[in-house]
Design an enzyme around this catalytic site. Structure first.
Site, mmCIF file in Angstrom:
data_model
loop_
_atom_site.group_PDB
_atom_site.id
_atom_site.type_symbol
_atom_site.label_atom_id
_atom_site.label_comp_id
_atom_site.label_asym_id
_atom_site.label_seq_id
_atom_site.Cartn_x
_atom_site.Cartn_y
_atom_site.Cartn_z
ATOM 1 N N HIS A 155 -6.810 0.321 3.184
ATOM 2 C CA HIS A 155 -6.305 -0.126 1.901
ATOM 3 C C HIS A 155 -6.367 1.092 0.986
ATOM 4 C CE1 HIS A 155 -6.768 -4.606 2.768
ATOM 5 N NE2 HIS A 155 -7.146 -3.970 3.875
ATOM 6 N N HIS A 179 0.843 -1.191 0.000
ATOM 7 C CA HIS A 179 0.000 0.000 0.000
ATOM 8 C C HIS A 179 0.882 1.246 0.000
ATOM 9 C CE1 HIS A 179 -3.569 -2.432 1.839
ATOM 10 N NE2 HIS A 179 -3.515 -2.535 0.526
#
EC number: 1.1.99.29
Length: 602
Positions: free
Chosen positions: A581, A537
């Site tokens: 996320h 990420h």
């Protein structure tokens, strides 16, 4: 985080090389020679990923503008497997639709190099990620707004834009959805399809019992997208009402007009000065591969770089925008001296923990499930991850060594993502040394990805030479800061408390990974150095900063400092990783940028 490609994945990817153009208005070209001559593009977007396709779609709403998107990978239409939600875990590292990057050896991880999956396909990581839809905490957005100096990115300002982009697809009165989300924080008329997870297995009841017994640590959370995500609740996914993945390619690009042209299988190698020696970067150079001729096109208005956290700084550095001494070392002339280019790589470190249980396996026959999904878009492959819950945990102050790396009191430090491990479709980055169940196992081997949401160690992207087709050097600098390993250590202990609760007394036998006797700080730290991986990420390598700041790469209007005609819109501009996320923040930044760009031309 997704594992290496499986035999199943290879078979599925070969099922449907359909070779069809993008539906509706956007026109796809397979090779630079196929581009029509005499077309003057107002905007050229370098990268057809999550952000790039949002920008292209929104700019194309002005029918007088022509937009060209140049994407290194193939069309998403050629990859059937990307449509099937339950097969998301078969994509990623090792896949033909991935760049298959690896990091340099990490000193903090016993010298290990890590896989670093990045999509190489139209739609970018929204086409091959796990589809989890989380917004982060309101503290994250307010933190970014403060760092950047633009309150338009603060939570209260950005939330209407987030809801405008969202199309929640389910009936809130349906029993499979009721009590899983808060309708008031969602949008219904946007482009990006979102739906709530559902499943009916015994694990659900046991898990939610822990929110009563251990409420202080694991409170029930109705909807993690209300800006205060701390707690345990149901996952939301970018899955549409036909049980298919919703990506920027399917949700944004497919609704454009024919004023969008898309060139696939072609890499943008550099951005160039339109005058040849100035700072007006409205020209792109591109090629199919290192041995093919390079071509150039000039945009009438702007070039928008949207290659992502790895490729965008690589493009800028190859173009002469970066730290002078770094560029000189690889033989690149410096046009804009900016030491911040490629620095500040902010990512989330994670590890897997596993528990042996007496719960029945939720495993299924993949071939039969694939047939069911193909015929009716139902069955186990119509959903996302195997066990459809997330937990966001905020650690107590006394576990943080006097530091709080989070964005604020509404922000968790740790995420748990739950999955069942199966021999057929492993998930969540199962380390190679971890035990896997036998193919005929009828018991659930439970896995949690334990994620440090706010790693404060910062890495970098750099060049090894001046060939745009050479992969850059990726250094996550994992565990450079002691607090990062301490947070994951406490995350493992928190997971242990969850599955030692009364609810799981008769269902969970023991830790199997790490070993049950690994309890001391020293034992857990050794385990973490041998097992931690990136949750992939990453953000921040072309960080946004206030206009006039001596650091950062882009201004709040997404323009590259010291240039004209050049913007960057993707994860690389986000200053630090959120408690989320990252796909939704990237969508939101892209929506915000698109509106700014359009407004600048009235």
């Amino acid at each position: 985080m997704l594992p290496r490609v499986t035999k199943l994945n290879s078979r599925l990817l070969s099922l449907a090389l359909l070779g069809i153009q993008i539906a509706r208005g956007a026109i796809t070209y397979q090779h630079p020679d196929d581009l029509p001559s005499g077309v003057d593009y107002d905007f050229i977007v370098a990268g057809g990923g999550t952000a790039g396709l949002v920008v292209a779609s929104r700019l194309s709403e002005n029918s007088n503008w022509k937009v060209l998107v140049i994407e290194a990978g193939p069309s998403n239409k050629d990859a059937f497997v990307t449509r099937v939600p339950g097969l998301a875990s078969t994509l990623g590292a090792g896949s033909p639709i991935d760049w298959n990057y690896t990091t340099i050896p990490q000193d903090g991880l016993d010298g290990r190099s890590l896989d670093y999956p990045r999509a190489k396909i139209l739609g970018g990581c929204s086409t091959h990620n796990g589809m989890v839809y989380t917004r982060g905490s309101k503290d994250d957005w307010n933190s970014w707004a403060g760092i950047i100096g633009d309150q338009g990115l603060g939570w209260d300002s950005i939330l209407p834009a987030i809801k405008k982009a969202e199309k929640f697809t389910q009936d809130f009165t349906d029993q499979s959805v009721k009590g899983h989300i808060d309708p008031s924080v969602h949008g219904f008329d946007g482009k990006l399809s979102v739906s709530a997870a559902y499943s009916n297995i015994s694990f659900n009841d046991l898990l939610f019992e822990t929110t009563k017994e251990l409420n202080a640590e694991f409170p029930f959370k109705l909807d993690m997208n209300d800006g205060k995500p701390i707690g345990l609740g149901w996952t939301q996914y970018t899955i549409d009402n036909h049980a298919e993945r919703s990506s920027s390619a399917t949700s944004y690009l497919e609704s454009t007009g024919d004023n969008v042209h898309v060139l696939v299988n072609t890499l943008v190698t550099r951005v160039l000065s339109a005058s040849g020696n100035g700072t007006d970067f409205r020209k792109v150079e591109f090629a199919v591969d290192a041995n093919s001729p390079k071509k150039q096109l000039e945009a009438k208005k702007e070039v928008i770089v949207a290659g992502g956290v790895i490729a965008s700084p690589q493009i800028l550095m190859n173009s002469g925008i970066g730290e002078r001494k770094v560029l000189q070392a690889v033989g690149i002339d410096t046009l804009i001296d900016n030491p911040s280019v490629g620095k500040n790589l902010s990512d989330q470190g994670a590890t897997s923990v596993m528990f042996d249980t007496t719960l029945p396996s939720t495993d299924f026959d993949v071939d039969a499930a694939l047939t069911e999904w193909t015929n009716s878009h139902t069955g186990p492959l119509a959903r996302g991850a195997r066990l459809n819950h997330l937990t966001f945990v905020r650690l107590p102050d006394d576990k943080l060594n006097g530091q709080d790396p989070s964005s604020g009191k509404n922000s968790p430090h740790i995420e748990f993502q739950f999955a069942q491990i199966t021999p057929q479709v492993p998930t969540l980055g199962v380390p190679k040394q971890a035990p896997l169940p036998a193919a005929n196992s009828y018991r659930l081997l439970l896995q949690l990805a334990v994620v440090n949401l706010y790693s404060i160690s910062r890495g970098s992207i750099s060049l090894s030479d001046n060939n745009p087709f050479t992969y850059p050097l990726i250094d996550l600098n994992m565990f450079k800061e002691d607090i990062d390993i301490a947070i994951l250590r406490e995350g493992i202990r928190s997971a242990g408390r969850m599955f030692s609760s009364k609810a799981f007394k008769n269902s969970v036998n023991k830790f199997v990974y790490p070993p049950a006797d690994a309890t001391s700080d020293e034992d857990l730290d050794a385990f973490l150095r041998s097992s931690t991986f990136s949750y992939v990420h990453g953000v921040g390598t072309l960080s946004m900063s206030p206009k006039g700041a001596s650091w950062g790469v882009v201004n709040p209007d997404f323009k590259v400092k010291g240039t004209s005609g050049l913007r960057v819109v993707d994860a690389s501009v986000i200053p630090h990783a959120p408690a989320a996320h990252t796909q939704l923040p990237v969508y939101a930044f892209a929506e915000y940028a698109s509106a700014l760009i359009a407004k600048s031309y009235n």
